[in-house]
Scaffold this motif. Structure first.
Motif, PDB file in Angstrom:
ATOM      1  N   PRO A   1      48.810  32.851  41.008  1.00  0.00           N
ATOM      2  CA  PRO A   1      48.989  33.571  42.270  1.00  0.00           C
ATOM      3  C   PRO A   1      47.693  34.254  42.705  1.00  0.00           C
ATOM      4  O   PRO A   1      46.869  34.628  41.865  1.00  0.00           O
ATOM      5  CB  PRO A   1      50.053  34.616  41.954  1.00  0.00           C
ATOM      6  N   SER A   2      47.548  34.417  43.996  1.00  0.00           N
ATOM      7  CA  SER A   2      46.333  35.045  44.534  1.00  0.00           C
ATOM      8  C   SER A   2      46.151  36.460  43.995  1.00  0.00           C
ATOM      9  O   SER A   2      45.024  36.906  43.794  1.00  0.00           O
ATOM     10  CB  SER A   2      46.376  35.064  46.063  1.00  0.00           C
ATOM     11  N   GLN A   3      47.248  37.152  43.741  1.00  0.00           N
ATOM     12  CA  GLN A   3      47.140  38.520  43.243  1.00  0.00           C
ATOM     13  C   GLN A   3      46.475  38.548  41.868  1.00  0.00           C
ATOM     14  O   GLN A   3      45.591  39.360  41.616  1.00  0.00           O
ATOM     15  CB  GLN A   3      48.535  39.174  43.148  1.00  0.00           C
ATOM     16  N   ILE A   4      46.892  37.657  40.990  1.00  0.00           N
ATOM     17  CA  ILE A   4      46.329  37.607  39.642  1.00  0.00           C
ATOM     18  C   ILE A   4      44.899  37.078  39.680  1.00  0.00           C
ATOM     19  O   ILE A   4      44.001  37.632  39.045  1.00  0.00           O
ATOM     20  CB  ILE A   4      47.223  36.743  38.722  1.00  0.00           C
ATOM     21  N   THR A   5      44.687  36.021  40.450  1.00  0.00           N
ATOM     22  CA  THR A   5      43.346  35.442  40.561  1.00  0.00           C
ATOM     23  C   THR A   5      42.361  36.462  41.107  1.00  0.00           C
ATOM     24  O   THR A   5      41.264  36.633  40.575  1.00  0.00           O
ATOM     25  CB  THR A   5      43.372  34.201  41.470  1.00  0.00           C
ATOM     26  N   SER A   6      42.742  37.150  42.175  1.00  0.00           N
ATOM     27  CA  SER A   6      41.825  38.105  42.802  1.00  0.00           C
ATOM     28  C   SER A   6      41.502  39.269  41.871  1.00  0.00           C
ATOM     29  O   SER A   6      40.343  39.678  41.761  1.00  0.00           O
ATOM     30  CB  SER A   6      42.396  38.608  44.126  1.00  0.00           C
ATOM     31  N   ALA A   7      42.509  39.776  41.179  1.00  0.00           N
ATOM     32  CA  ALA A   7      42.259  40.871  40.240  1.00  0.00           C
ATOM     33  C   ALA A   7      41.353  40.412  39.104  1.00  0.00           C
ATOM     34  O   ALA A   7      40.451  41.142  38.680  1.00  0.00           O
ATOM     35  CB  ALA A   7      43.582  41.403  39.685  1.00  0.00           C
ATOM     36  N   ALA A   8      41.565  39.189  38.637  1.00  0.00           N
ATOM     37  CA  ALA A   8      40.745  38.675  37.533  1.00  0.00           C
ATOM     38  C   ALA A   8      39.293  38.507  37.947  1.00  0.00           C
ATOM     39  O   ALA A   8      38.393  38.908  37.209  1.00  0.00           O
ATOM     40  CB  ALA A   8      41.307  37.346  37.034  1.00  0.00           C
ATOM     41  N   ILE A   9      39.045  37.937  39.119  1.00  0.00           N
ATOM     42  CA  ILE A   9      37.637  37.705  39.488  1.00  0.00           C
ATOM     43  C   ILE A   9      36.929  39.009  39.828  1.00  0.00           C
ATOM     44  O   ILE A   9      35.724  39.122  39.613  1.00  0.00           O
ATOM     45  CB  ILE A   9      37.460  36.623  40.581  1.00  0.00           C
ATOM     46  N   VAL A  10      37.668  40.027  40.281  1.00  0.00           N
ATOM     47  CA  VAL A  10      37.057  41.349  40.446  1.00  0.00           C
ATOM     48  C   VAL A  10      36.714  41.913  39.070  1.00  0.00           C
ATOM     49  O   VAL A  10      35.648  42.495  38.870  1.00  0.00           O
ATOM     50  CB  VAL A  10      37.982  42.305  41.234  1.00  0.00           C
ATOM     51  N   SER A  11      37.601  41.698  38.101  1.00  0.00           N
ATOM     52  CA  SER A  11      37.335  42.208  36.753  1.00  0.00           C
ATOM     53  C   SER A  11      36.151  41.507  36.105  1.00  0.00           C
ATOM     54  O   SER A  11      35.528  42.057  35.206  1.00  0.00           O
ATOM     55  CB  SER A  11      38.579  42.094  35.868  1.00  0.00           C
ATOM     56  N   PHE A  12      35.829  40.282  36.563  1.00  0.00           N
ATOM     57  CA  PHE A  12      34.667  39.571  36.041  1.00  0.00           C
ATOM     58  C   PHE A  12      33.371  40.075  36.665  1.00  0.00           C
ATOM     59  O   PHE A  12      32.292  39.658  36.283  1.00  0.00           O
ATOM     60  CB  PHE A  12      34.776  38.065  36.310  1.00  0.00           C
ATOM     61  N   GLY A  13      33.492  40.943  37.669  1.00  0.00           N
ATOM     62  CA  GLY A  13      32.296  41.518  38.273  1.00  0.00           C
ATOM     63  C   GLY A  13      31.995  41.031  39.678  1.00  0.00           C
ATOM     64  O   GLY A  13      30.965  41.376  40.249  1.00  0.00           O
ATOM     65  N   ALA A  14      32.879  40.254  40.269  1.00  0.00           N
ATOM     66  CA  ALA A  14      32.651  39.776  41.633  1.00  0.00           C
ATOM     67  C   ALA A  14      32.772  40.945  42.611  1.00  0.00           C
ATOM     68  O   ALA A  14      33.477  41.917  42.357  1.00  0.00           O
ATOM     69  CB  ALA A  14      33.668  38.698  41.994  1.00  0.00           C
ATOM     70  N   SER A  15      32.097  40.827  43.722  1.00  0.00           N
ATOM     71  CA  SER A  15      32.144  41.840  44.761  1.00  0.00           C
ATOM     72  C   SER A  15      33.563  41.969  45.305  1.00  0.00           C
ATOM     73  O   SER A  15      34.190  40.981  45.683  1.00  0.00           O
ATOM     74  CB  SER A  15      31.200  41.443  45.898  1.00  0.00           C
TER      75      SER A  15
ATOM     76  N   ASN B   1      34.526  43.150  48.127  1.00  0.00           N
ATOM     77  CA  ASN B   1      34.599  42.714  49.520  1.00  0.00           C
ATOM     78  C   ASN B   1      34.570  41.194  49.645  1.00  0.00           C
ATOM     79  O   ASN B   1      35.262  40.626  50.486  1.00  0.00           O
ATOM     80  CB  ASN B   1      33.479  43.344  50.339  1.00  0.00           C
ATOM     81  N   ALA B   2      33.788  40.531  48.808  1.00  0.00           N
ATOM     82  CA  ALA B   2      33.753  39.061  48.840  1.00  0.00           C
ATOM     83  C   ALA B   2      35.098  38.489  48.404  1.00  0.00           C
ATOM     84  O   ALA B   2      35.587  37.517  49.001  1.00  0.00           O
ATOM     85  CB  ALA B   2      32.634  38.537  47.933  1.00  0.00           C
ATOM     86  N   VAL B   3      35.707  39.096  47.407  1.00  0.00           N
ATOM     87  CA  VAL B   3      37.014  38.636  46.938  1.00  0.00           C
ATOM     88  C   VAL B   3      38.054  38.825  48.040  1.00  0.00           C
ATOM     89  O   VAL B   3      38.839  37.917  48.320  1.00  0.00           O
ATOM     90  CB  VAL B   3      37.436  39.364  45.640  1.00  0.00           C
ATOM     91  N   ILE B   4      38.048  39.978  48.675  1.00  0.00           N
ATOM     92  CA  ILE B   4      39.003  40.233  49.761  1.00  0.00           C
ATOM     93  C   ILE B   4      38.812  39.223  50.887  1.00  0.00           C
ATOM     94  O   ILE B   4      39.787  38.648  51.389  1.00  0.00           O
ATOM     95  CB  ILE B   4      38.883  41.684  50.269  1.00  0.00           C
ATOM     96  N   LEU B   5      37.572  38.972  51.276  1.00  0.00           N
ATOM     97  CA  LEU B   5      37.294  38.017  52.357  1.00  0.00           C
ATOM     98  C   LEU B   5      37.787  36.620  52.008  1.00  0.00           C
ATOM     99  O   LEU B   5      38.554  36.014  52.756  1.00  0.00           O
ATOM    100  CB  LEU B   5      35.794  37.967  52.661  1.00  0.00           C
ATOM    101  N   TRP B   6      37.394  36.109  50.839  1.00  0.00           N
ATOM    102  CA  TRP B   6      37.742  34.736  50.482  1.00  0.00           C
ATOM    103  C   TRP B   6      39.214  34.578  50.122  1.00  0.00           C
ATOM    104  O   TRP B   6      39.816  33.536  50.408  1.00  0.00           O
ATOM    105  CB  TRP B   6      36.836  34.219  49.363  1.00  0.00           C
ATOM    106  N   GLN B   7      39.827  35.597  49.551  1.00  0.00           N
ATOM    107  CA  GLN B   7      41.262  35.524  49.281  1.00  0.00           C
ATOM    108  C   GLN B   7      42.040  35.533  50.600  1.00  0.00           C
ATOM    109  O   GLN B   7      43.035  34.817  50.737  1.00  0.00           O
ATOM    110  CB  GLN B   7      41.722  36.682  48.389  1.00  0.00           C
TER     111      GLN B   7
END
Length: 158
Positions: free
Chosen positions: A111-125, A127-133
């Motif tokens: 799910p996008s919720q899990i994916t987005s939280a994970a890539i933020v936890s990996f250090g991604a920006s 704002n970039a995660v919010i935009l692309w999600q």
């Protein structure tokens, strides 16, 4: 399960069915793509069902991203955490495809919720995660909702 979610939406007063689709869109694994389909199958116009599912999914994703961002800020960067096999695969995909690739293709796996939280936890920006999600949620919601509407129209003989 999908039938129960559709029955839930159909059981709401007609004026509130869009709100039911927003709630469905916020549920991981239902999200914009299934929420829009359920809304269309429940009899809502695709012009109501698709945006409602998208809004619910985006709100839910934002809660996960902002929470993960806050947690990441609080955790010391010095400590290395061992990743589970599933998170390790996601990290490898993140390293290979970046935020856009994981956001657009990640919906096929998690799910996008899990994916987005994970890539933020990996250090991604954040704002970039919010935009692309958001782009991914809109894209998947529109494609799946449109396909559902076309299918309903084909089977109904419209």
């Amino acid at each position: 399960m999908l039938e129960a979610l559709q029955n839930f939406t159909e059981g709401l007063p007609a004026a509130l069915q869009w709100l039911g689709v927003i709630l469905l869109g916020a549920i991981p694994f239902v999200e914009s793509y299934l929420g829009s389909v359920i809304g269309v199958l429940a009899g809502l116009s695709p012009f109501v069902a698709i945006p409602a599912a998208i809004v619910g999914n985006i709100i839910s994703m934002l809660v996960f991203v902002l929470s993960a961002h806050r947690v990441r800020e609080r955790v010391t960067r010095d400590s290395e955490k061992v990743l589970s096999p599933r998170r390790q695969k996601l990290k490898e995909r993140f390293d290979r495809f970046g935020v856009p690739g994981v956001s657009l293709l990640g919906q096929l796996v998690l799910p996008s919720q899990i994916t987005s939280a994970a890539i933020v936890s990996f250090g991604a920006s954040r704002n970039a995660v919010i935009l692309w999600q958001t782009i991914s949620i809109v894209l998947w919601g529109v494609v799946c909702g449109t396909l559902a509407a076309v299918g309903v129209n084909l089977f109904a003989g419209r």
